[in-house]
Design an enzyme around this catalytic site. Sequence first.
Site, PDB file in Angstrom:
ATOM      1  N   ASP A   1       1.550   2.539   8.001  1.00 30.78           N
ATOM      2  CA  ASP A   1       0.383   1.789   7.537  1.00 30.78           C
ATOM      3  C   ASP A   1       0.707   0.408   6.970  1.00 30.78           C
ATOM      4  O   ASP A   1       0.824   0.223   5.758  1.00 30.78           O
ATOM      5  CB  ASP A   1      -0.421   2.603   6.516  1.00 30.78           C
ATOM      6  CG  ASP A   1      -1.764   1.949   6.216  1.00 30.78           C
ATOM      7  OD1 ASP A   1      -2.065   0.898   6.816  1.00 30.78           O
ATOM      8  OD2 ASP A   1      -2.500   2.486   5.374  1.00 30.78           O
TER       9      ASP A   1
ATOM     10  N   ASP B   1       0.840  -1.203   0.000  1.00 27.81           N
ATOM     11  CA  ASP B   1       0.000   0.000   0.000  1.00 27.81           C
ATOM     12  C   ASP B   1       0.877   1.255   0.000  1.00 27.81           C
ATOM     13  O   ASP B   1       0.572   2.232   0.687  1.00 27.81           O
ATOM     14  CB  ASP B   1      -0.955  -0.011   1.203  1.00 27.81           C
ATOM     15  CG  ASP B   1      -2.162   0.899   1.007  1.00 27.81           C
ATOM     16  OD1 ASP B   1      -2.434   1.306  -0.151  1.00 27.81           O
ATOM     17  OD2 ASP B   1      -2.834   1.213   2.001  1.00 27.81           O
TER      18      ASP B   1
ATOM     19  N   LYS C   1       2.087   4.647  -1.047  1.00 24.51           N
ATOM     20  CA  LYS C   1       1.503   5.822  -1.707  1.00 24.51           C
ATOM     21  C   LYS C   1       1.902   7.027  -0.865  1.00 24.51           C
ATOM     22  O   LYS C   1       2.352   6.870   0.273  1.00 24.51           O
ATOM     23  CB  LYS C   1      -0.019   5.677  -1.806  1.00 24.51           C
ATOM     24  CG  LYS C   1      -0.728   5.403  -0.483  1.00 24.51           C
ATOM     25  CD  LYS C   1      -2.222   5.262  -0.695  1.00 24.51           C
ATOM     26  CE  LYS C   1      -2.906   4.784   0.580  1.00 24.51           C
ATOM     27  NZ  LYS C   1      -4.349   4.584   0.392  1.00 24.51           N
TER      28      LYS C   1
HETATM   29  P1  ATP Z   1      -5.480   3.575   5.270  1.00 22.99           P
HETATM   30  O1  ATP Z   1      -6.921   3.858   5.117  1.00 22.99           O
HETATM   31  O2  ATP Z   1      -4.624   4.673   4.695  1.00 22.99           O
HETATM   32  O3  ATP Z   1      -5.072   2.225   4.837  1.00 22.99           O
HETATM   33  P2  ATP Z   1      -5.096   2.681   8.002  1.00 22.99           P
HETATM   34  O4  ATP Z   1      -6.396   2.280   8.561  1.00 22.99           O
HETATM   35  O5  ATP Z   1      -4.211   1.547   7.718  1.00 22.99           O
HETATM   36  O6  ATP Z   1      -5.233   3.689   6.811  1.00 22.99           O
HETATM   37  P3  ATP Z   1      -2.957   4.347   8.921  1.00 22.99           P
HETATM   38  O7  ATP Z   1      -2.629   4.706   7.512  1.00 22.99           O
HETATM   39  O8  ATP Z   1      -1.989   3.515   9.663  1.00 22.99           O
HETATM   40  O9  ATP Z   1      -4.400   3.680   9.016  1.00 22.99           O
HETATM   41  O10 ATP Z   1      -3.231   5.693   9.722  1.00 22.99           O
HETATM   42  C1  ATP Z   1      -4.159   6.655   9.266  1.00 22.99           C
HETATM   43  C2  ATP Z   1      -3.562   8.048   9.329  1.00 22.99           C
HETATM   44  O11 ATP Z   1      -3.165   8.375  10.665  1.00 22.99           O
HETATM   45  C3  ATP Z   1      -2.303   8.233   8.508  1.00 22.99           C
HETATM   46  O12 ATP Z   1      -2.581   8.576   7.185  1.00 22.99           O
HETATM   47  C4  ATP Z   1      -1.571   9.344   9.252  1.00 22.99           C
HETATM   48  O13 ATP Z   1      -2.063  10.618   8.884  1.00 22.99           O
HETATM   49  C5  ATP Z   1      -1.946   9.091  10.692  1.00 22.99           C
HETATM   50  N1  ATP Z   1      -0.906   8.295  11.378  1.00 22.99           N
HETATM   51  C6  ATP Z   1      -0.770   6.950  11.335  1.00 22.99           C
HETATM   52  N2  ATP Z   1       0.275   6.526  12.061  1.00 22.99           N
HETATM   53  C7  ATP Z   1       0.826   7.633  12.593  1.00 22.99           C
HETATM   54  C8  ATP Z   1       1.955   7.868  13.463  1.00 22.99           C
HETATM   55  N3  ATP Z   1       2.705   6.859  13.915  1.00 22.99           N
HETATM   56  N4  ATP Z   1       2.233   9.143  13.815  1.00 22.99           N
HETATM   57  C9  ATP Z   1       1.463  10.164  13.357  1.00 22.99           C
HETATM   58  N5  ATP Z   1       0.408  10.017  12.538  1.00 22.99           N
HETATM   59  C10 ATP Z   1       0.074   8.767  12.161  1.00 22.99           C
END
Ligand code: ATP
Length: 361
Positions: free
Chosen positions: A162, A140, A142
């Site tokens: 992510d 993933d 991007k």
């Molecule tokens: P996606 O829908 O993009 O697959 P997801 O459910 O896997 O998302 P993440 O991408 O891990 O979730 O986190 C969502 C958002 O939270 C990220 O795009 C980022 O803005 C924020 N975020 C995630 N991890 C961190 C971190 N360790 N520190 C700061 N911000 C974070």
Amino acid sequence: NMAVFKPENVEDFYEIREVLGSGHFGQVRRVCERTSGTCWAAKFMKLRKNACSRLGLERSSVEREVEILQAVQHPNIVTLKDVFESRAEVVLILELVNGGELFDFIAEKENLLESEAIEFMKQILAGLGFMHSKNIAHFDLKPENIMLSDKVSAHPTVKLIDFGLAYFFNQGEEYRSTSGTPQYIAPEVINCEPLSTAADMWSIGVITYILLSGLSPFQGETKEETLGNIIAMQYDFDERYFSTTSSMAKDFIEKLLVKNPNDRMTTEDCLRHPWIKPITRKQVANRNRSSINMKTFKKFNARRKWKMSFTMVSLCNRLVNLKLCKVNPEEDPLQRQCESDVEDTESKPASLLRRRLSSSS
Ligand code: ATP
């Protein structure tokens, strides 16, 4: 070596602060450790209540994300500190990544030499190469998932985040998946062929292309058109957008946007490529003369940000409508099939609506 999911309440140990972002199945919030005052990012992941529910994640996929995060401890990858679990959700305590997205950092600059962009590329490749050496693919990659450590230093560290779609390959195993974001997915993902870490290398090609030109190589008017362009390998280097790009950079991209995954450069090949590691004096000079197309890059980034907020609003509206109609639970056999690009809003399962809604608060 399964991680211990602590049964205690997170709030006993951490004070929960503002929302940092939102993921498929919950929010990411800043939290501060009560004993030390140190801040972290807590990723709240809603668990699926029962097998037929469309909402929330399967515990096994949360376990997979946790196991992978534990396996990929590297300076360019977000680190996992702790895991809490209650009946309804799992909370990952992650290193707080404070510098925002790499693309936003770059978009604020007036200009950027290729050699400066390469410093970021090297870090992305280092983090990714470490994962690949452990037979783990991200699946993933991007701009949203390439973040920076902080906002204060002139040269912040890249942090990949992510790992929700990431996968560990057991020896000789075949794995297929059609998850990902249209703009960035490899042809073998679309064709539902067996995958490997090479799928990430395709995404690196797309990201590099955008970084240099501000154009998305396969982007069509619709999701279907985008996927069609990828399958047909329909892309080129339009001189109007690539006039300041070095020929080595184009060669680099061409060796990643290759249909056969086995013929794509690996992270190691990339780090040895003359664009990343120039050898001759001519190559060094060539690189220093080249810069990224800041005008279109800024446009691309502004549009990307706007689309992200647009997706949120339209999904909120759809949620309101959805409440009025019945949803067929058999429609959605694959839980994380979807992605977060705007073209795909029509096909998003109801399970995705929750996080988009919550993230607007
Ligand atoms: P996606 O829908 O993009 O697959 P997801 O459910 O896997 O998302 P993440 O991408 O891990 O979730 O986190 C969502 C958002 O939270 C990220 O795009 C980022 O803005 C924020 N975020 C995630 N991890 C961190 C971190 N360790 N520190 C700061 N911000 C974070």
